[in-house]
Design a protein around this motif. Structure first.
Motif, mmCIF file in Angstrom:
data_model
loop_
_atom_site.group_PDB
_atom_site.id
_atom_site.type_symbol
_atom_site.label_atom_id
_atom_site.label_comp_id
_atom_site.label_asym_id
_atom_site.label_seq_id
_atom_site.Cartn_x
_atom_site.Cartn_y
_atom_site.Cartn_z
ATOM 1 N N SER A 282 -58.228 -11.398 -90.738
ATOM 2 C CA SER A 282 -59.247 -10.774 -91.582
ATOM 3 C C SER A 282 -58.832 -10.784 -93.042
ATOM 4 O O SER A 282 -59.628 -11.118 -93.935
ATOM 5 C CB SER A 282 -59.490 -9.335 -91.111
ATOM 6 N N THR A 283 -57.586 -10.438 -93.302
ATOM 7 C CA THR A 283 -57.081 -10.417 -94.684
ATOM 8 C C THR A 283 -57.107 -11.813 -95.299
ATOM 9 O O THR A 283 -57.514 -11.992 -96.453
ATOM 10 C CB THR A 283 -55.651 -9.856 -94.710
ATOM 11 N N LEU A 284 -56.669 -12.797 -94.521
ATOM 12 C CA LEU A 284 -56.640 -14.173 -95.024
ATOM 13 C C LEU A 284 -58.053 -14.689 -95.332
ATOM 14 O O LEU A 284 -58.274 -15.364 -96.340
ATOM 15 C CB LEU A 284 -55.948 -15.085 -94.008
ATOM 16 N N LYS A 285 -59.005 -14.365 -94.458
ATOM 17 C CA LYS A 285 -60.387 -14.806 -94.685
ATOM 18 C C LYS A 285 -60.949 -14.195 -95.970
ATOM 19 O O LYS A 285 -61.624 -14.875 -96.750
ATOM 20 C CB LYS A 285 -61.260 -14.428 -93.494
ATOM 21 N N ASP A 286 -60.677 -12.903 -96.196
ATOM 22 C CA ASP A 286 -61.135 -12.248 -97.419
ATOM 23 C C ASP A 286 -60.501 -12.883 -98.655
ATOM 24 O O ASP A 286 -61.165 -13.096 -99.676
ATOM 25 C CB ASP A 286 -60.799 -10.752 -97.375
ATOM 26 N N GLU A 287 -59.199 -13.185 -98.556
ATOM 27 C CA GLU A 287 -58.495 -13.790 -99.693
ATOM 28 C C GLU A 287 -59.027 -15.187 -99.988
ATOM 29 O O GLU A 287 -59.213 -15.561 -101.157
ATOM 30 C CB GLU A 287 -56.994 -13.833 -99.414
ATOM 31 N N ILE A 288 -59.292 -15.949 -98.937
ATOM 32 C CA ILE A 288 -59.836 -17.301 -99.130
ATOM 33 C C ILE A 288 -61.221 -17.226 -99.753
ATOM 34 O O ILE A 288 -61.558 -17.999 -100.665
ATOM 35 C CB ILE A 288 -59.877 -18.050 -97.777
ATOM 36 N N SER A 289 -62.043 -16.284 -99.280
ATOM 37 C CA SER A 289 -63.388 -16.117 -99.827
ATOM 38 C C SER A 289 -63.328 -15.766 -101.313
ATOM 39 O O SER A 289 -64.084 -16.309 -102.134
ATOM 40 C CB SER A 289 -64.128 -15.015 -99.061
ATOM 41 N N GLY A 290 -62.403 -14.870 -101.690
ATOM 42 C CA GLY A 290 -62.262 -14.483 -103.084
ATOM 43 C C GLY A 290 -61.812 -15.632 -103.966
ATOM 44 O O GLY A 290 -62.315 -15.817 -105.088
ATOM 45 N N LEU A 291 -60.874 -16.413 -103.471
ATOM 46 C CA LEU A 291 -60.378 -17.567 -104.234
ATOM 47 C C LEU A 291 -61.470 -18.622 -104.426
ATOM 48 O O LEU A 291 -61.602 -19.214 -105.512
ATOM 49 C CB LEU A 291 -59.174 -18.190 -103.514
ATOM 50 N N ARG A 292 -62.244 -18.843 -103.372
ATOM 51 C CA ARG A 292 -63.321 -19.833 -103.477
ATOM 52 C C ARG A 292 -64.413 -19.365 -104.445
ATOM 53 O O ARG A 292 -65.001 -20.181 -105.174
ATOM 54 C CB ARG A 292 -63.916 -20.107 -102.102
ATOM 55 N N ALA A 293 -64.700 -18.064 -104.443
ATOM 56 C CA ALA A 293 -65.698 -17.530 -105.376
ATOM 57 C C ALA A 293 -65.225 -17.725 -106.818
ATOM 58 O O ALA A 293 -66.011 -18.110 -107.705
ATOM 59 C CB ALA A 293 -65.933 -16.052 -105.089
ATOM 60 N N GLU A 294 -63.950 -17.453 -107.062
ATOM 61 C CA GLU A 294 -63.410 -17.656 -108.407
ATOM 62 C C GLU A 294 -63.431 -19.137 -108.783
ATOM 63 O O GLU A 294 -63.735 -19.499 -109.916
ATOM 64 C CB GLU A 294 -61.985 -17.111 -108.486
ATOM 65 N N LEU A 295 -63.116 -19.979 -107.797
ATOM 66 C CA LEU A 295 -63.105 -21.419 -108.044
ATOM 67 C C LEU A 295 -64.493 -21.927 -108.423
ATOM 68 O O LEU A 295 -64.644 -22.755 -109.330
ATOM 69 C CB LEU A 295 -62.594 -22.147 -106.798
ATOM 70 N N SER A 296 -65.522 -21.424 -107.740
ATOM 71 C CA SER A 296 -66.882 -21.883 -108.010
ATOM 72 C C SER A 296 -67.384 -21.414 -109.375
ATOM 73 O O SER A 296 -68.332 -21.985 -109.928
ATOM 74 C CB SER A 296 -67.831 -21.403 -106.914
ATOM 75 N N SER A 297 -66.761 -20.366 -109.923
ATOM 76 C CA SER A 297 -67.197 -19.853 -111.221
ATOM 77 C C SER A 297 -66.592 -20.616 -112.398
ATOM 78 O O SER A 297 -67.005 -20.424 -113.551
ATOM 79 C CB SER A 297 -66.831 -18.371 -111.350
ATOM 80 N N LEU A 298 -65.625 -21.455 -112.128
ATOM 81 C CA LEU A 298 -64.956 -22.198 -113.198
ATOM 82 C C LEU A 298 -65.695 -23.482 -113.525
ATOM 83 O O LEU A 298 -66.310 -24.111 -112.660
ATOM 84 C CB LEU A 298 -63.520 -22.532 -112.780
ATOM 85 N N SER A 299 -65.589 -23.870 -114.762
ATOM 86 C CA SER A 299 -66.173 -25.145 -115.175
ATOM 87 C C SER A 299 -65.228 -26.283 -114.823
ATOM 88 O O SER A 299 -64.035 -26.067 -114.598
ATOM 89 C CB SER A 299 -66.432 -25.142 -116.688
ATOM 90 N N LYS A 300 -65.760 -27.487 -114.795
ATOM 91 C CA LYS A 300 -64.945 -28.649 -114.459
ATOM 92 C C LYS A 300 -63.844 -28.897 -115.480
ATOM 93 O O LYS A 300 -62.829 -29.543 -115.181
ATOM 94 C CB LYS A 300 -65.832 -29.883 -114.341
ATOM 95 N N LYS A 301 -64.034 -28.376 -116.704
ATOM 96 C CA LYS A 301 -63.036 -28.592 -117.742
ATOM 97 C C LYS A 301 -61.768 -27.764 -117.512
ATOM 98 O O LYS A 301 -60.697 -28.105 -118.036
ATOM 99 C CB LYS A 301 -63.636 -28.225 -119.103
ATOM 100 N N GLU A 302 -61.884 -26.685 -116.736
ATOM 101 C CA GLU A 302 -60.714 -25.821 -116.493
ATOM 102 C C GLU A 302 -59.871 -26.389 -115.345
ATOM 103 O O GLU A 302 -59.705 -25.776 -114.289
ATOM 104 C CB GLU A 302 -61.190 -24.400 -116.187
ATOM 105 N N ARG A 303 -59.354 -27.588 -115.598
ATOM 106 C CA ARG A 303 -58.671 -28.349 -114.535
ATOM 107 C C ARG A 303 -57.394 -27.645 -114.034
ATOM 108 O O ARG A 303 -57.128 -27.622 -112.836
ATOM 109 C CB ARG A 303 -58.319 -29.738 -115.056
#
Length: 400
Positions: A177-198
């Motif tokens: 459960s903890t790992l799934k929440d952490e992965i979800s949070g990381l993916r949400a942050e990843l989707s908010s970044l622009s392609k320039k923030e390599r």
């Protein structure tokens, strides 16, 4: 039949004094998870403390400088009885034949050994006596949770009680459960970044990959636990094995061990490994008494009974530890004498005593290449029939 120089399978080299203290008196506190280790020392009990001085004095007598060559540096004449046979399989075949002759139980793991001890089939060999000392016995024992050995799968299975099984499932579920929440949070942050923030995207992607691997490992851990405890029939068999250990731990000849504590588990394992069948102990004491009277020092014994599981663990670090269906030490009829500190006179005396016992048909013995005499006692004081030995030659060559 005369023996030739040993070149085949040879058992373990001597485990040093520190290993004995680690096995007998040290341990650690650890969580339930299999494979986790701790080196936190535990207090020595008053009973153990009373034994330490005599054990230490015995070690000093064993290891003291003799002022002349010892061990391999000492020049000795090895009797034919302590050499290998021309067919190197024969030495092991004789020991396998003895097991086939009597069809007694051999322990696959500590749970089996607990049953043999509880039934009185194995007797305890004290850490030190007036004529011998256990020097390295149980040196590979750990404080990790007890397991049972699955011979078909060739792997160890965690041996848990009902509460521990529930706790393991709860721990794994919480981790997932903890790992799934952490992965979800990381993916949400990843989707908010622009392609320039390599740089930041690369960093997050690396973290996601690591978390996904941990999640996959947690799933595999649950599947493994399911394979052992997922069925009521398999679960009950394992609980029955656990109960054997618990019964012994509650009253191990007057002492209680805590199976939830790593230090206590380690001490119990070392004590369980300090056992032999009565027939073998009788031979050990006979040789030790003779040696002690002659040289005024205790005979060092480095190995006694070894469950099959322990033998497999030992073989990972010692290629000379025999990997076969019924290793001699699992019978409880074999013990090793450590000769690294013995002078030529001492070694010769012990070898002549062992040769005498082999000539009388009471034992099978081999001088190993790595500071040991391997001794195997026959239950009724007679060697197995030649026909049975020949039938066992193939078994002696089989390895896992």
């Amino acid at each position: 039949m005369k023996k030739k120089e040993a070149r085949g399978a040879i058992l373990a080299a001597a485990l040093v004094m520190a290993a004995v203290f680690a096995g007998l008196f040290l341990g650690g506190r650890a969580r339930l998870r299999v494979g986790q280790k701790s080196l936190v020392p535990s207090p020595v009990t008053s009973a153990e403390a009373a034994e330490i001085p005599s054990w230490t004095r015995a070690v000093q007598r064993v290891t003291e400088d003799r002022g002349e060559p010892v061990g391999k540096q000492a020049k000795v004449t090895v009797p034919d009885e302590l050499r290998h046979y021309k067919d190197t399989r024969r030495f092991l075949a004789i020991q396998v034949a003895e097991w086939r002759k009597h069809h007694f139980d051999t322990p696959q793991d500590y749970a089996d050994l607990a049953g043999l001890i509880s039934r009185g089939e194995m007797v305890e060999v004290k850490p030190v006596s007036s004529s011998y000392i256990l020097y390295g016995v149980g040196g590979r024992a750990t404080g990790e949770p007890f397991t049972v050995y699955d011979t078909a799968a060739r792997k160890s299975i965690p041996l848990l009680d009902r509460a521990e099984v529930s706790a393991e499932y709860e721990r794994i579920a919480q981790s997932q459960s903890t790992l799934k929440d952490e992965i979800s949070g990381l993916r949400a942050e990843l989707s908010s970044l622009s392609k320039k923030e390599r740089a930041r995207r690369a960093e997050l992607q690396k973290k996601v990959a690591a978390k996904e691997k941990s999640l996959k490992d947690a799933l595999a851990e649950k599947e493994s636990l399911d394979s052992f405890y997922g069925s009521s029939q398999g679960e009950e068999r394992l609980f029955e094995r656990r109960e054997k250990l618990e019964a012994l731990a509650k009253d191990f000849e007057g002492r209680e061990y805590n199976l939830s504590n790593a230090a206590s588990r380690k001490q119990m394992k070392v004590r369980m490994l300090s056992h032999l069948r009565p027939e073998a102990l009788k031979v050990l004491e006979e040789v030790a008494d003779s040696y002690s009277r002659k040289f005024n020092r205790p005979l060092p014994i480095s190995s006694l009974v070894r469950p099959h599981e322990y033998q497999m663990e030992l073989s990972k670090v010692n290629p000379n530890a025999i990997r076969m269906q019924t290793p001699p030490h699992s019978t409880g009829l074999a013990f090793d004498i450590f000769n690294k500190y013995m002078t030529a006179e001492e070694q010769q005396y012990v070898m002549d005593e062992l040769a005498r016992l082999e000539d009388a048909g009471r034992i099978e013995v081999l001088r190993e290449n790595r500071d040991h005499f391997h001794v195997f006692a026959f239950i009724d004081g007679t060697r197995p029939d030649e026909a049975l030995i020949k039938q066992s030659l193939g078994k002696a060559g089989e390895a896992e």
